[in-house]
Motif scaffolding. Structure first.
Motif, PDB file in Angstrom:
ATOM      1  N   TYR A 268     -25.388  10.855   8.861  1.00  0.00           N
ATOM      2  CA  TYR A 268     -25.375  11.887   7.827  1.00  0.00           C
ATOM      3  C   TYR A 268     -24.256  11.564   6.836  1.00  0.00           C
ATOM      4  CZ  TYR A 268     -21.279  14.181   9.945  1.00  0.00           C
ATOM      5  OH  TYR A 268     -20.026  14.453  10.433  1.00  0.00           O
ATOM      6  N   GLY A 269     -24.254  12.266   5.702  1.00  0.00           N
ATOM      7  CA  GLY A 269     -23.273  12.009   4.657  1.00  0.00           C
ATOM      8  C   GLY A 269     -23.810  11.038   3.622  1.00  0.00           C
ATOM      9  N   LYS A 270     -22.920  10.510   2.782  1.00  0.00           N
ATOM     10  CA  LYS A 270     -23.287   9.569   1.732  1.00  0.00           C
ATOM     11  C   LYS A 270     -22.493   8.281   1.924  1.00  0.00           C
ATOM     12  CE  LYS A 270     -24.590  13.014  -1.737  1.00  0.00           C
ATOM     13  NZ  LYS A 270     -24.353  13.521  -3.113  1.00  0.00           N
ATOM     14  N   LEU A 271     -23.216   7.163   1.967  1.00  0.00           N
ATOM     15  CA  LEU A 271     -22.618   5.876   2.289  1.00  0.00           C
ATOM     16  C   LEU A 271     -23.227   4.814   1.379  1.00  0.00           C
ATOM     17  CD1 LEU A 271     -20.768   4.437   4.457  1.00  0.00           C
ATOM     18  CD2 LEU A 271     -22.877   4.001   5.720  1.00  0.00           C
ATOM     19  N   SER A 272     -22.377   3.891   0.873  1.00  0.00           N
ATOM     20  CA  SER A 272     -22.852   2.775   0.065  1.00  0.00           C
ATOM     21  C   SER A 272     -22.356   1.467   0.665  1.00  0.00           C
ATOM     22  CB  SER A 272     -22.352   2.898  -1.380  1.00  0.00           C
ATOM     23  OG  SER A 272     -22.857   4.061  -1.996  1.00  0.00           O
ATOM     24  N   LEU A 273     -23.149   0.422   0.496  1.00  0.00           N
ATOM     25  CA  LEU A 273     -22.861  -0.909   1.020  1.00  0.00           C
ATOM     26  C   LEU A 273     -22.722  -1.875  -0.153  1.00  0.00           C
ATOM     27  CD1 LEU A 273     -22.788  -2.953   3.451  1.00  0.00           C
ATOM     28  CD2 LEU A 273     -25.284  -3.062   3.236  1.00  0.00           C
ATOM     29  N   TRP A 274     -21.616  -2.679  -0.161  1.00  0.00           N
ATOM     30  CA  TRP A 274     -21.420  -3.671  -1.213  1.00  0.00           C
ATOM     31  C   TRP A 274     -22.322  -4.863  -0.927  1.00  0.00           C
ATOM     32  CZ3 TRP A 274     -19.573  -3.742  -5.916  1.00  0.00           C
ATOM     33  CH2 TRP A 274     -19.296  -4.970  -6.529  1.00  0.00           C
TER      34      TRP A 274
ATOM     35  N   ALA B  99     -22.986  -5.362  -6.072  1.00  0.00           N
ATOM     36  CA  ALA B  99     -23.105  -3.968  -6.496  1.00  0.00           C
ATOM     37  C   ALA B  99     -23.056  -3.053  -5.268  1.00  0.00           C
ATOM     38  CB  ALA B  99     -24.406  -3.742  -7.269  1.00  0.00           C
ATOM     39  N   TRP B 100     -22.683  -1.796  -5.508  1.00  0.00           N
ATOM     40  CA  TRP B 100     -22.728  -0.789  -4.449  1.00  0.00           C
ATOM     41  C   TRP B 100     -24.156  -0.277  -4.330  1.00  0.00           C
ATOM     42  CZ3 TRP B 100     -19.046  -0.530  -1.088  1.00  0.00           C
ATOM     43  CH2 TRP B 100     -17.726  -0.801  -1.452  1.00  0.00           C
ATOM     44  N   GLN B 101     -24.728  -0.393  -3.137  1.00  0.00           N
ATOM     45  CA  GLN B 101     -26.094   0.047  -2.900  1.00  0.00           C
ATOM     46  C   GLN B 101     -26.088   1.196  -1.892  1.00  0.00           C
ATOM     47  OE1 GLN B 101     -28.656  -3.232  -1.826  1.00  0.00           O
ATOM     48  NE2 GLN B 101     -27.982  -4.492  -3.555  1.00  0.00           N
ATOM     49  N   PRO B 102     -26.659   2.355  -2.269  1.00  0.00           N
ATOM     50  CA  PRO B 102     -26.686   3.487  -1.340  1.00  0.00           C
ATOM     51  C   PRO B 102     -27.450   3.140  -0.059  1.00  0.00           C
ATOM     52  CG  PRO B 102     -27.283   4.166  -3.564  1.00  0.00           C
ATOM     53  CD  PRO B 102     -27.273   2.668  -3.565  1.00  0.00           C
ATOM     54  N   VAL B 103     -26.950   3.623   1.068  1.00  0.00           N
ATOM     55  CA  VAL B 103     -27.617   3.440   2.350  1.00  0.00           C
ATOM     56  C   VAL B 103     -28.418   4.695   2.646  1.00  0.00           C
ATOM     57  CG1 VAL B 103     -27.305   3.097   4.833  1.00  0.00           C
ATOM     58  CG2 VAL B 103     -25.815   1.909   3.201  1.00  0.00           C
TER      59      VAL B 103
ATOM     60  N   GLY C 245     -31.267   5.886   5.527  1.00  0.00           N
ATOM     61  CA  GLY C 245     -31.928   5.432   6.741  1.00  0.00           C
ATOM     62  C   GLY C 245     -31.202   4.241   7.327  1.00  0.00           C
ATOM     63  N   SER C 246     -31.924   3.124   7.514  1.00  0.00           N
ATOM     64  CA  SER C 246     -31.345   1.938   8.128  1.00  0.00           C
ATOM     65  C   SER C 246     -31.511   0.723   7.223  1.00  0.00           C
ATOM     66  CB  SER C 246     -32.021   1.650   9.477  1.00  0.00           C
ATOM     67  OG  SER C 246     -31.812   2.689  10.398  1.00  0.00           O
ATOM     68  N   VAL C 247     -30.560  -0.198   7.326  1.00  0.00           N
ATOM     69  CA  VAL C 247     -30.641  -1.468   6.621  1.00  0.00           C
ATOM     70  C   VAL C 247     -30.258  -2.570   7.607  1.00  0.00           C
ATOM     71  CG1 VAL C 247     -28.276  -1.215   5.760  1.00  0.00           C
ATOM     72  CG2 VAL C 247     -29.828  -2.809   4.636  1.00  0.00           C
ATOM     73  N   ALA C 248     -31.023  -3.668   7.614  1.00  0.00           N
ATOM     74  CA  ALA C 248     -30.791  -4.757   8.564  1.00  0.00           C
ATOM     75  C   ALA C 248     -30.550  -6.059   7.804  1.00  0.00           C
ATOM     76  CB  ALA C 248     -31.986  -4.914   9.503  1.00  0.00           C
ATOM     77  N   PHE C 249     -29.713  -6.923   8.364  1.00  0.00           N
ATOM     78  CA  PHE C 249     -29.426  -8.207   7.749  1.00  0.00           C
ATOM     79  C   PHE C 249     -28.946  -9.158   8.831  1.00  0.00           C
ATOM     80  CE2 PHE C 249     -26.339  -4.920   6.750  1.00  0.00           C
ATOM     81  CZ  PHE C 249     -25.256  -5.323   7.508  1.00  0.00           C
ATOM     82  N   GLN C 250     -29.048 -10.449   8.547  1.00  0.00           N
ATOM     83  CA  GLN C 250     -28.614 -11.473   9.479  1.00  0.00           C
ATOM     84  C   GLN C 250     -27.144 -11.814   9.237  1.00  0.00           C
ATOM     85  OE1 GLN C 250     -32.050 -14.271   8.694  1.00  0.00           O
ATOM     86  NE2 GLN C 250     -31.929 -14.460  10.904  1.00  0.00           N
ATOM     87  N   PRO C 251     -26.458 -12.327  10.259  1.00  0.00           N
ATOM     88  CA  PRO C 251     -25.066 -12.744  10.075  1.00  0.00           C
ATOM     89  C   PRO C 251     -24.955 -13.760   8.940  1.00  0.00           C
ATOM     90  CG  PRO C 251     -25.632 -12.734  12.395  1.00  0.00           C
ATOM     91  CD  PRO C 251     -26.910 -12.486  11.650  1.00  0.00           C
TER      92      PRO C 251
END
Length: 241
Positions: free
Chosen positions: A47-53, A57-61, A63-69
Motif C-alpha cells: 500500500y502507499g505510493k512508490l516509484s522505481l528509478w 526516470a521515476w516510474q510508479p509501482v 501491483g508487481s514489477v519483475a526484473f532480472q539481476p
C-alpha cells in the motif's frame, strides 16, 4: 529527504516484507546466491505510493514489477522513492523451474541490503496487517508465497521472526464464501480475529497450535505474539479443509 548508504543485510529464501517506509529515497542492494539466467526479482507494492528509478526516470509501482539481476541501472541495486508512506515486498523466482509445467517454481536465496529507515517485518498492529489475499472455498487463491487450497497442498505459509522489541505481527485475509480454515503455527502465540478485532480462535498462550474455524464471508486477521526477550523465527500455514 534522501536516506544514504545501506547498512543492514538480510539473507532469505522467502518474501522480504518492508513495512511503513516513510517518504524519502532509498537505495537497496541485492545479491542472488548461485544465480542463473532464469532468476528474477519481484517488487510488490502493498500500500502507499512508490516509484522505481528505471530507464532514467521515476516510474510508479502499481501491483508487481519483475526484473532480472543486472537489468537495473547500477547493477544489482535499486533506487526507490517513497512518495507516501508505503509497505512493499521483495520475492525471488527461478523461471527455469516453471517450465515444463510439472515442475514447481523455486525461490532462490538472495541477500538484501536495506537503507537505514527501512524495517523488514510484518505489520505490528491490525491497521498495518500484511495482506495475504482472498480465500475462496471452491477455487483457492494464488499469493506471492503460496497457494490456499484444500489441505493436500502447502497452503499459504508465513515465515517470520518475532520476539524482543517485535512483540506482535499481523496478517490480513478476506474470505469470499463460507470456508473451513486450518491454521497451524509453530514458534508464536496465534490468534484468529474477525474484522472487529474479536477473537474467533486462539492458541491459549501456546507457541505450538492448530486452530480450526468455519468462517463466513468477510475480513479476518491472523495475529502472532511472543513474550520472549530474544528474536526467534516462527512459521504459520493457512489451509482450507
Amino acid at each position: 529527504m534522501i536516506v544514504n548508504a545501506t547498512t543492514q543485510t538480510i539473507e532469505l529464501n522467502q518474501t522480504l516484507k518492508v513495512v511503513e517506509a516513510k517518504r524519502g529515497i532509498y537505495d537497496i542492494g541485492y545479491e542472488f546466491f548461485s544465480p542463473d539466467p532464469g532468476d528474477y526479482l519481484t517488487l510488490t507494492l502493498e500500500y502507499g505510493k512508490l516509484s522505481l528509478w528505471r530507464d532514467e526516470a521515476w516510474q510508479p509501482v502499481t501491483g508487481s514489477v519483475a526484473f532480472q539481476p543486472g537489468q537495473m541501472q547500477g547493477g544489482d541495486s535499486l533506487r526507490l522513492r517513497v512518495d507516501s508512506k508505503a509497505s512493499f515486498a521483495f520475492s525471488t523466482v527461478d523461471s527455469y523451474s516453471v517450465y515444463p509445467y510439472d515442475d514447481a517454481p523455486t525461490f532462490p536465496s538472495a541477500r538484501f541490503t536495506l537503507a537505514p529507515g527501512l524495517e523488514s517485518d510484518m505489520g505490528d498492529r491490525r491497521s498495518a496487517a500484511w495482506k495475504i489475499g482472498k480465500v475462496d472455498a471452491l477455487t483457492g487463491v494464488d499469493w506471492t508465497n503460496g497457494v490456499v487450497s484444500p489441505s493436500e497442498s502447502a497452503g499459504i505459509t508465513i515465515n517470520e521472526t518475532i520476539g524482543g522489541d517485535d512483540v506482535s505481527d499481523y496478517a490480513k485475509f478476506n474470505v469470499t464464501k463460507t470456508a473451513n480454515v486450518q491454521i497451524e503455527t509453530s514458534g508464536a502465540i496465534a490468534q484468529l480475529l474477525n474484522s472487529k478485532g474479536m477473537i474467533v480462535a486462539d492458541s491459549s498462550d501456546g507457541y505450538e497450535s492448530l486452530l480450526t474455524a468455519t468462517l463466513k464471508r468477510g475480513t479476518y486477521y491472523l495475529g502472532f505474539s511472543s513474550e520472549s526477550s530474544t528474536v526467534e523465527g516462527f512459521t504459520s500455514t493457512l489451509n482450507l479443509v
